[in-house]
Design a protein around this motif. Structure first.
Motif, PDB file in Angstrom:
ATOM      1  N   ALA A  40       0.845  -1.190   0.000  1.00  0.00           N
ATOM      2  CA  ALA A  40       0.000   0.000   0.000  1.00  0.00           C
ATOM      3  C   ALA A  40       0.884   1.245   0.000  1.00  0.00           C
ATOM      4  O   ALA A  40       2.056   1.180   0.423  1.00  0.00           O
ATOM      5  CB  ALA A  40      -0.915  -0.013   1.218  1.00  0.00           C
ATOM      6  N   PRO A  41       0.371   2.379  -0.451  1.00  0.00           N
ATOM      7  CA  PRO A  41       1.170   3.611  -0.478  1.00  0.00           C
ATOM      8  C   PRO A  41       1.742   3.944   0.889  1.00  0.00           C
ATOM      9  O   PRO A  41       1.015   3.947   1.889  1.00  0.00           O
ATOM     10  CB  PRO A  41       0.154   4.663  -0.927  1.00  0.00           C
ATOM     11  CG  PRO A  41      -0.852   3.911  -1.706  1.00  0.00           C
ATOM     12  CD  PRO A  41      -0.969   2.582  -1.027  1.00  0.00           C
ATOM     13  N   GLY A  42       3.041   4.185   0.952  1.00  0.00           N
ATOM     14  CA  GLY A  42       3.691   4.565   2.196  1.00  0.00           C
ATOM     15  C   GLY A  42       3.949   3.420   3.160  1.00  0.00           C
ATOM     16  O   GLY A  42       4.400   3.648   4.288  1.00  0.00           O
ATOM     17  N   LYS A  43       3.649   2.197   2.737  1.00  0.00           N
ATOM     18  CA  LYS A  43       3.842   1.031   3.610  1.00  0.00           C
ATOM     19  C   LYS A  43       4.804   0.039   2.981  1.00  0.00           C
ATOM     20  O   LYS A  43       5.047   0.061   1.778  1.00  0.00           O
ATOM     21  CB  LYS A  43       2.503   0.360   3.900  1.00  0.00           C
ATOM     22  CG  LYS A  43       1.538   1.225   4.700  1.00  0.00           C
ATOM     23  CD  LYS A  43       0.312   0.433   5.111  1.00  0.00           C
ATOM     24  CE  LYS A  43      -0.610   1.265   5.980  1.00  0.00           C
ATOM     25  NZ  LYS A  43      -1.808   0.475   6.417  1.00  0.00           N
ATOM     26  N   GLU A  44       5.343  -0.848   3.807  1.00  0.00           N
ATOM     27  CA  GLU A  44       6.228  -1.881   3.321  1.00  0.00           C
ATOM     28  C   GLU A  44       5.438  -3.000   2.643  1.00  0.00           C
ATOM     29  O   GLU A  44       4.261  -3.211   2.942  1.00  0.00           O
ATOM     30  CB  GLU A  44       7.058  -2.448   4.473  1.00  0.00           C
ATOM     31  CG  GLU A  44       8.042  -1.455   5.077  1.00  0.00           C
ATOM     32  CD  GLU A  44       8.947  -2.109   6.099  1.00  0.00           C
ATOM     33  OE1 GLU A  44       9.867  -1.426   6.599  1.00  0.00           O
ATOM     34  OE2 GLU A  44       8.752  -3.294   6.410  1.00  0.00           O
ATOM     35  N   GLU A  46       4.059  -6.546   2.126  1.00  0.00           N
ATOM     36  CA  GLU A  46       3.734  -7.591   3.099  1.00  0.00           C
ATOM     37  C   GLU A  46       3.204  -8.827   2.384  1.00  0.00           C
ATOM     38  O   GLU A  46       2.517  -8.729   1.363  1.00  0.00           O
ATOM     39  CB  GLU A  46       2.691  -7.090   4.109  1.00  0.00           C
ATOM     40  CG  GLU A  46       1.350  -6.721   3.493  1.00  0.00           C
ATOM     41  CD  GLU A  46       0.269  -6.444   4.529  1.00  0.00           C
ATOM     42  OE1 GLU A  46       0.456  -6.778   5.713  1.00  0.00           O
ATOM     43  OE2 GLU A  46      -0.780  -5.914   4.125  1.00  0.00           O
ATOM     44  N   GLY A  47       3.504  -9.988   2.942  1.00  0.00           N
ATOM     45  CA  GLY A  47       2.974 -11.219   2.400  1.00  0.00           C
ATOM     46  C   GLY A  47       1.559 -11.430   2.888  1.00  0.00           C
ATOM     47  O   GLY A  47       1.274 -11.205   4.068  1.00  0.00           O
ATOM     48  N   VAL A  48       0.650 -11.839   2.002  1.00  0.00           N
ATOM     49  CA  VAL A  48      -0.733 -12.060   2.396  1.00  0.00           C
ATOM     50  C   VAL A  48      -1.151 -13.521   2.306  1.00  0.00           C
ATOM     51  O   VAL A  48      -2.025 -13.954   3.056  1.00  0.00           O
ATOM     52  CB  VAL A  48      -1.715 -11.190   1.586  1.00  0.00           C
ATOM     53  CG1 VAL A  48      -1.485  -9.720   1.851  1.00  0.00           C
ATOM     54  CG2 VAL A  48      -1.617 -11.473   0.102  1.00  0.00           C
ATOM     55  N   ALA A  60      -2.041 -14.345   6.002  1.00  0.00           N
ATOM     56  CA  ALA A  60      -1.887 -13.296   7.002  1.00  0.00           C
ATOM     57  C   ALA A  60      -3.199 -13.167   7.772  1.00  0.00           C
ATOM     58  O   ALA A  60      -4.285 -13.399   7.211  1.00  0.00           O
ATOM     59  CB  ALA A  60      -1.551 -11.973   6.317  1.00  0.00           C
ATOM     60  N   ASP A  61      -3.106 -12.799   9.037  1.00  0.00           N
ATOM     61  CA  ASP A  61      -4.307 -12.673   9.860  1.00  0.00           C
ATOM     62  C   ASP A  61      -5.306 -11.682   9.256  1.00  0.00           C
ATOM     63  O   ASP A  61      -6.524 -11.870   9.375  1.00  0.00           O
ATOM     64  CB  ASP A  61      -3.926 -12.226  11.270  1.00  0.00           C
ATOM     65  CG  ASP A  61      -3.238 -13.331  12.060  1.00  0.00           C
ATOM     66  OD1 ASP A  61      -2.571 -13.006  13.056  1.00  0.00           O
ATOM     67  OD2 ASP A  61      -3.357 -14.507  11.663  1.00  0.00           O
ATOM     68  N   THR A  90      -6.694  -2.050  -0.292  1.00  0.00           N
ATOM     69  CA  THR A  90      -6.177  -1.304  -1.436  1.00  0.00           C
ATOM     70  C   THR A  90      -4.654  -1.331  -1.439  1.00  0.00           C
ATOM     71  O   THR A  90      -4.012  -0.983  -0.445  1.00  0.00           O
ATOM     72  CB  THR A  90      -6.669   0.155  -1.379  1.00  0.00           C
ATOM     73  OG1 THR A  90      -8.093   0.169  -1.530  1.00  0.00           O
ATOM     74  CG2 THR A  90      -6.030   0.987  -2.479  1.00  0.00           C
ATOM     75  N   ALA A  91      -4.077  -1.779  -2.563  1.00  0.00           N
ATOM     76  CA  ALA A  91      -2.623  -1.927  -2.663  1.00  0.00           C
ATOM     77  C   ALA A  91      -2.273  -2.415  -4.074  1.00  0.00           C
ATOM     78  O   ALA A  91      -3.164  -2.785  -4.847  1.00  0.00           O
ATOM     79  CB  ALA A  91      -2.106  -2.922  -1.639  1.00  0.00           C
TER      80      ALA A  91
END
Length: 117
Positions: A40-44, A46-48, A60-61, A90-91
């Motif tokens: 996502a914008p501004g975030k690292e 992540e694995g889902v 992922a939880d 959203t990502a």
């Protein structure tokens, strides 16, 4: 050329569903672990979701119970079915294939998923 090609992103409303697909080119999926990541914008990133070549799945939880990862090795395809989507989903979503027998690892080009009313 060895690559993963993604498709299926788009814009949906909260509560709707969307399926992302990824097709391999130039290599077989056997003995590869498959993952879907998102950023996502501004975030690292992540694995889902992850599915091993044995069929074992991990989530992922934040997406457990809403997302389903699958693979069809014969068709060289993998997918991520997303239901009950939320704005926080959203990502840009990326597929990833990592060999269990070598250091080979491949990434898709990324596809945008936007959940908005």
């Amino acid at each position: 050329q060895l690559q993963l090609v993604e498709s299926g992103g788009g814009t949906v409303q909260p509560g709707e569903s969307l399926t992302l697909s990824c097709t391999t080119s130039g290599f077989d999926l056997y003995h590869y672990a498959i993952m879907w990541f998102r950023q996502a914008p501004g975030k690292e990133r992540e694995g889902v979701a992850k599915i091993f070549y044995t069929g074992t799945r991990n989530y992922a939880d934040s997406v457990k119970g809403r997302f389903t990862i699958s693979r069809n090795d014969a068709k060289k395809q993998m997918s991520l079915h997303m239901s009950s989507l939320k704005p926080e989903d959203t990502a840009v979503y990326y597929c990833n294939a990592k060999s269990s027998r070598s250091s080979d690892e491949f990434w898709g080009q990324g596809t945008q998923v936007t959940v908005s009313s």
